[in-house]
Design a protein around this motif. Structure first.
Motif, short mmCIF file in Angstrom:
data_model
loop_
_atom_site.label_atom_id
_atom_site.label_comp_id
_atom_site.label_asym_id
_atom_site.label_seq_id
_atom_site.Cartn_x
_atom_site.Cartn_y
_atom_site.Cartn_z
N SER B 140 0.82 -1.20 0.00
CA SER B 140 0.00 0.00 0.00
C SER B 140 0.86 1.25 0.00
CB SER B 140 -0.93 -0.01 1.20
OG SER B 140 -0.20 -0.20 2.38
N VAL B 141 2.03 1.18 0.61
CA VAL B 141 2.84 2.39 0.65
C VAL B 141 3.36 2.75 -0.74
CG1 VAL B 141 5.06 1.27 1.15
CG2 VAL B 141 4.63 3.56 1.98
N ALA B 142 3.52 1.75 -1.60
CA ALA B 142 3.92 2.04 -2.97
C ALA B 142 2.79 2.75 -3.72
CB ALA B 142 4.31 0.77 -3.71
N PHE B 143 1.56 2.29 -3.48
CA PHE B 143 0.42 2.99 -4.07
C PHE B 143 0.34 4.41 -3.53
CE2 PHE B 143 -1.61 -1.17 -5.15
CZ PHE B 143 -1.86 -0.88 -6.48
N PHE B 145 2.74 6.26 -2.43
CA PHE B 145 3.82 7.05 -3.03
C PHE B 145 3.43 7.48 -4.43
CE2 PHE B 145 7.83 7.26 -5.41
CZ PHE B 145 8.48 8.21 -4.66
#
Ligand SMILES: Nc1ncnc2c1ncn2[C@@H]1O[C@H](COP(=O)(O)OP(=O)(O)OP(=O)(O)O)[C@@H](O)[C@H]1O
Ligand SMILES: [Mg+2]
Lengths: 448, 387, 287
Positions: B140-143, B145
């Motif tokens: 989720s942190v990539a999304f 970002f």
């Protein structure tokens, strides 16, 4: 309705479905491609002499003599620029009060821009923070800085209905008639020779620790922290999950209690990840006191309960997929139940169980919310294996957030953020790819 | 005892063991089974513990501040003196982005699931499934970002044109279809073949004109929109919808697959097209499973933290007007994540406990929806197996 | 209903050479086996229930050692249920229980002190569909012996060869013992399953429709194998194929709706059935 319209409706229906799938695929590309291209630029980029100087000073990499030669070559070109600036400073001191006030401010802007481009002037005192000791280490950043040397940024507030628009004013024009005018074309044409850009492959980005909170250096502490947390979570959750799955599939009798346990499992699967974080804080740290404050072990435990339902479910599925006939055959040969499970069922279900495990490992590596309160810190060096019980760790997922949202120079270190995202996504997708391959091999095996 | 022991005599009765041995066997088995049971029961214990420990730290907040302010006021000033803990705007923000993502993900997800289970040939499906799995696997942190660094600036700088083009691309095929079907329906009553053809053509041009005007009018208005900030509810809704999609697609597809072949073949045999078969026969049969999928997908959006924390703007106010997706919002999850750092854990102030109150709220919602979706799935399974 | 061993030796008698519907079932000539004919398994008022449903009803029967007993009857009449009860495979089914007595070698199979694991070692079972483990041929055969504590490679090799020879499979697979058993043909797999069962040296061999998933050629091989094993093991075989029953068995049991209708020497049951129902079944008047 006639047949033509019905057919048309039918086809548009199909198109809608295919369209949705295509959009999903495109979304995947739209997310992954910029992450991939920009992420690679953290490793492969045009590095300047400042990068090589920094590498030599901070990490002791590079050839001393060659570097010395390059430095003096660059210094020669830079000297002309510095000379121009000293000339102007002298001229500035000669000016009358009004003019001095007008130019002093503007000149200071130029001076700062040049300093940020080339690093501190030789002979100046070395600044405290490492980030100020070097000029721009990356060529594309250097060119941004060069623009700041050449142009002044201004905002246009004339139209109150829309957001202010930015526009550029050439500094050469504002210094018209002074000796500084010559500086701008000189810097513009000689920037190559001042910074000596060269294509660089910087593997250290993966294996170095960070310097001055990620302005320089690499992301090894984060990668290691992520691995510690994910593997730690697996150590707790995998055996627990597989044993629970064995119980559910082989021993549990239908009944109220059993369905309660199953409900508990799906409830656990539905709990929002941030709530796991709250629970980890309230239970593992504040109540059980597994550690004084945040620690790898507390984070791993929290992640473990988060991935437990997934592991149980996939293990259950894998065990149920083992044909009943294996069970009968083994029992028919005079094997005990437990023996049958260990020697026949688990080996046959192993690829399926591993698939679930590998996917869960990826999930544990990628999650952020559960470790915010339990394990993650924004800066820190790589921790040793002995420290997992009492010290927190940087982790990729948390530091991506932190660098992108809370770092004071967030927009200066986009390449680091992209590099971290790429590293995380690579870890997670590689794990998932392993799972996909594992599963493909199972279905091939079952087909005989 | 001895009498029983002597039972084990002779070669042939080797399968009869002594009472003692049998007892030991039974006891070991019982112990082993109980040990396994204990391990399996940890899952239930964990769930109970989660409820207990989150509630334990949430209760003090309600004891200090009561319920009213939390649920009705939208003044969120936890750091002020005196502090104010009105969470309505935050709850509203959560609901808003969840609804927004559902609006995008539900139709797309169901369409994709139908496509996967009924339209696409098996050989292609093998390649689509990994795409969905990869989408589900991206952290989720990539999304988040992506939303913050790529999507937000895009929306901020080219918001109007982006909205316009999206409208054009999505609306034009639908409007075209609507025009054709509508003119067909309206002219159906005309008996004479020749007249009907002519009438139909007239209707097509008439409705077509209306549709074109609609397209241009809305498109033009959309283009004029200036998005003040890229970190807004729209941004988050889009990203959340893509995170909810894999859940919706895979669970709905399971439900669709559970509807047997014979039902489909029966409908085809009566001369129905595929779309008609799906809409009239398969979707109703799978409806409860799809509903469960939707609930699970929505829960994924509601519980998501990183994307909303990074890209929703974190402004604790109700947008004006209430459906304005172009404004920043703040959600429960992001508040918990963001405020914990400043909250004083040691003295256990209301500021600390209010975050647990929010966690408890999320927990209760997720528990209820999970319960409902599970009931639904069980019911569908019963219906399909003919009980 | 206690058939005696002597009744086995039958010749085709002249009266049945006339063309009738049962002609084809006439059993081949059979020899008496040496050292057999004792009561090996005996059921007394033995019933099997699934929950409340009585799937096998008050069966009384003696199975004689070293002979082949066939079980026939229409689908759902309880043949498998009865067969699986003998080595307690029904224990796997949650709500299955029994009443009455089932004796094996004079001991109660369902007695308090019965170790069902040891029991199953004595009473081996081969199932309808060949079910080799996804392991090598060697490991499949060695699975049972290993379970019972044999670790020595040489001993295991001996057991594997002996079992495969008994199952008439040795010549076909001796050069690829380390290959995955799932690569064998269906018939070979089924003989492998027989060999695997023989490797634990059972006294009784239960076969539940062992040839129903096989082609005629593989079926013939299995039937030959049963002939080979007759005399060394007590064999019980469930079959839907009445020709097969008449070809391979010495005694036949006919079940109908859970009731053991007739139990007699095969020749007698197929030529002069005592019961009208048996007559109807073997002449194909119902199925
Ligand atoms: N696990 C079970 N639970 C409940 N009833 C069962 C179960 N297994 C079998 N039965 C019932 O018991 C009866 C006997 O079944 P069984 O399998 O023994 O028949 P069969 O004679 O072997 O039939 P077939 O020739 O089809 O194999 C049937 O009516 C069947 O429906
Ligand atoms: Mg059967």
């Amino acid at each position: 309705m006639n047949l033509g319209t019905r057919k048309l409706l039918d086809q548009s229906f199909t198109a809608l479905g295919i369209g949705s799938i295509v959009i999903m695929g495109m979304m995947l590309l739209v997310v992954l491609v910029p992450i991939l291209t920009n992420g690679i630029s953290a490793n492969v980029f045009k590095g300047t002499i400042e990068h090589r100087r920094m590498q030599y000073n901070e990490f002791h990499r590079g050839d001393r003599d060659a570097l010395q030669r390059e430095i003096s070559e660059a210094a020669a070109t830079r000297k002309t620029a510095y000379d121009m600036m000293s000339t102007f400073e002298a001229e500035l001191n000669q000016m009358d009060e009004v003019k001095q006030a007008e130019y002093r401010d503007k000149y200071n802007q130029v001076k700062d821009a040049v300093k940020s481009l080339l690093g501190p002037k030789p002979g100046d005192e070395l600044p405290e923070l490492t980030r100020f000791r070097y000029g721009q280490t990356r060529w594309e950043k250097a060119q941004e800085r060069l623009r700041e040397v050449l142009y002044e940024k201004k905002w246009d507030y004339s139209n109150p209905d829309i957001a202010a628009k930015e526009y550029l004013v050439s500094r050469a024009e504002s210094f018209q008639g002074t000796s500084l005018v010559k500086l701008f074309p000189y810097v513009e044409t000689n920037i190559d020779r001042m910074l000596l850009p060269k294509w660089t492959i910087y593997w250290g980005f993966i294996f170095d620790s960070s310097i001055d909170s990620h302005i320089f250096g690499g992301i090894w502490p984060e990668i290691q922290g992520t691995m510690f947390l994910a593997i730690g979570a697996m150590l707790f959750a995998f055996p627990l999950g597989v044993i629970a799955a064995i119980y559910f599939t082989e021993y549990a009798r239908e009944g109220f209690f059993n369905s309660l346990l199953r409900s508990a499992n799906s409830t656990l699967a539905g709990v929002p990840s941030i709530v796991f974080g709250l629970f980890g804080l309230a239970f593992f740290i504040n109540t059980l006191k597994v550690s004084e404050s945040k620690s790898v072990i507390a984070g791993s435990l929290t992640l473990a309960i988060m991935i437990l339902p997934t592991i149980i479910r996939s293990a259950e599925e894998a065990i149920l997929a083992v044909p009943k006939t294996y069970r009968e055959a083994s029992l028919g040969l005079g094997s005990t139940k437990w023996n049958t499970i260990v020697t026949v069922i688990l080996p046959a279900a192993l690829p399926g169980i591993l698939t679930g495990g590998v996917i869960s490992l990826g999930r544990a590596a990628g999650e952020t919310a559960p470790i915010i309160f339990t394990a993650a810190v924004s800066v820190g060096s790589a921790i040793g294996l002995a420290d997992v019980f009492n010290s927190p760790t940087p982790a990729l997922s948390w530091n991506i957030y932190n660098l992108a949202s809370e770092h004071e120079a967030a927009s200066e270190i986009r390449h680091v953020q992209y590099g971290m995202v790429l590293a995380l996504v690579t870890i997670v997708l590689l794990l998932n790819l392993t799972a996909i391959i594992l599963r493909a091999r199972i279905s091939k095996k079952l087909k005989g | 005892m001895n009498g029983e022991d002597s039972v084990a005599t002779g070669r042939s009765s080797a399968f009869v063991v002594t009472a003692k041995k049998r007892k030991i066997q039974q006891i070991t088995r019982k112990i082993g089974e109980s040990a396994l049971f204990l391990v399996a029961a940890t899952v239930a214990i964990i769930v109970i513990f989660i409820f207990f420990f989150v509630a334990r730290d949430a209760v003090p907040f309600f004891e200090i501040r009561g319920f009213r302010e939390f649920f009705t006021s939208s003044d969120w000033y936890p750091a002020d003196d005196p502090p104010r803990f009105g969470a309505w705007a935050i709850i509203y923000g959560s609901l808003m982005v969840t609804a927004g993502s559902a609006l995008i993900a539900v139709p797309m997800g169901i369409a994709a699931a139908i496509c996967l289970s009924d339209v696409i040939p098996f050989s292609v499906r093998q390649y689509v499934k990994p795409v969905i799995e990869m989408l589900a696997a991206i952290p989720s942190v990539a999304f988040g970002f992506f939303a913050l660094v790529i999507l937000a600036p895009l929306l901020q700088n080219y918001g109007g044109p982006i909205l316009m083009w999206t409208w054009w691309i999505i609306a034009s095929p639908f409007l075209l279809l609507a025009v054709i079907v509508l003119s067909e329906l309206v002219s159906m009553s005309i008996q004479d073949d020749k007249h009907r053809k002519i009438a139909q053509r007239m209707y097509v041009s008439f409705f077509g004109l209306i549709a074109l005007i609609l397209l241009f009018f809305v498109g033009n208005n959309l283009q004029k929109i200036e998005i003040m900030t890229g970190t807004n509810a729209l941004n988050v809704s889009i990203i959340l919808s893509f995170m909810a999609l894999p859940t919706i697609v895979s669970v709905s597809e399971d439900a669709l697959q559970a509807v047997g072949r014979d039902l489909r073949e029966g409908s085809y045999a009566l001369g129905a097209t595929r779309a008609e078969t799906i809409i009239k026969i398969i979707l109703p049969a799978a409806s409860s499973g799809i509903l469960a999928a939707v609930i699970l997908g929505i829960m994924r959006s509601l519980g998501e933290t990183m994307v909303v924390w990074m890209a929703s703007g974190n402004a604790s106010h109700i947008p004006d007007p209430w459906f304005n997706y172009l404004e920043s919002v703040r959600t429960l999850t992001a508040t918990i994540a963001g405020d914990m750092g400043e909250a004083d854990q040691v003295t256990g102030s209301a500021r600390f406990h209010v975050l647990f109150a929010m966690g408890l709220l999320l927990l209760v919602i997720s528990f209820i929806s999970n319960f409902i979706s599970e009931r639904i799935v069980v019911r569908q399974r019963k219906i399909l197996s003919g009980q | 209903m206690q058939p005696s061993a002597e009744a086995i030796e039958t010749k085709r008698d002249a009266s049945s050479t006339q063309t009738t519907a049962r002609d084809i079932y006439l059993p081949p000539e059979r020899k008496q086996v040496s050292g057999g004919g004792e009561t090996h398994v005996s059921a007394k008022n033995f019933s099997i229930y699934y929950g409340d449903f009585e799937a096998v009803k008050k069966v009384n029967a003696d199975i004689l050692s070293k002979y082949v007993t066939a079980i026939i009857g229409p689908s759902g009449c309880g043949k498998s249920t009865f067969l699986r009860a003998i080595n307690r495979m029904n224990d796997l089914i949650p709500n299955c229980h029994t009443t009455g007595a089932l004796m094996f070698d004079g001991e109660d199979v369902y007695g308090r002190f019965t170790d069902e694991v040891l029991l199953r070692k004595k009473i081996g079972m081969v199932f309808q569909k060949p079910n080799p483990f996804p392991k090598s041929i060697f490991d499949n055969i060695a699975y049972g012996p290993r379970l019972h504590g044999i670790r020595d490679r040489k001993t295991l090799e001996g057991i594997v060869e002996k079992s495969l020879r008994k199952a008439a499979l040795w010549d076909e697979v001796s050069d690829r013992l380390d290959k995955n058993a799932l690569g064998l043909s269906g018939g070979q797999q089924q003989r492998l399953c027989v060999a695997r069962t023989l490797a634990v040296e059972p006294e009784i061999l239960l076969l539940d429709e062992p040839t129903s998933a096989l082609d005629p050629k593989a079926t013939a091989k299995i039937e030959d194998l049963i002939q080979e094993l007759r005399g060394s093991y007590t064999i019980m075989i469930v079959t839907h194929n009445m020709q097969q029953a008449s070809r391979v068995s010495d005694y036949t049991m006919f079940f109908y709706e859970g009731v053991l209708v007739e139990h007699a020497p095969t020749a007698q049951l197929f030529t002069k059935p005592k019961d009208q129902m048996t007559e109807d079944y073997i002449t194909g008047r119902f199925s």
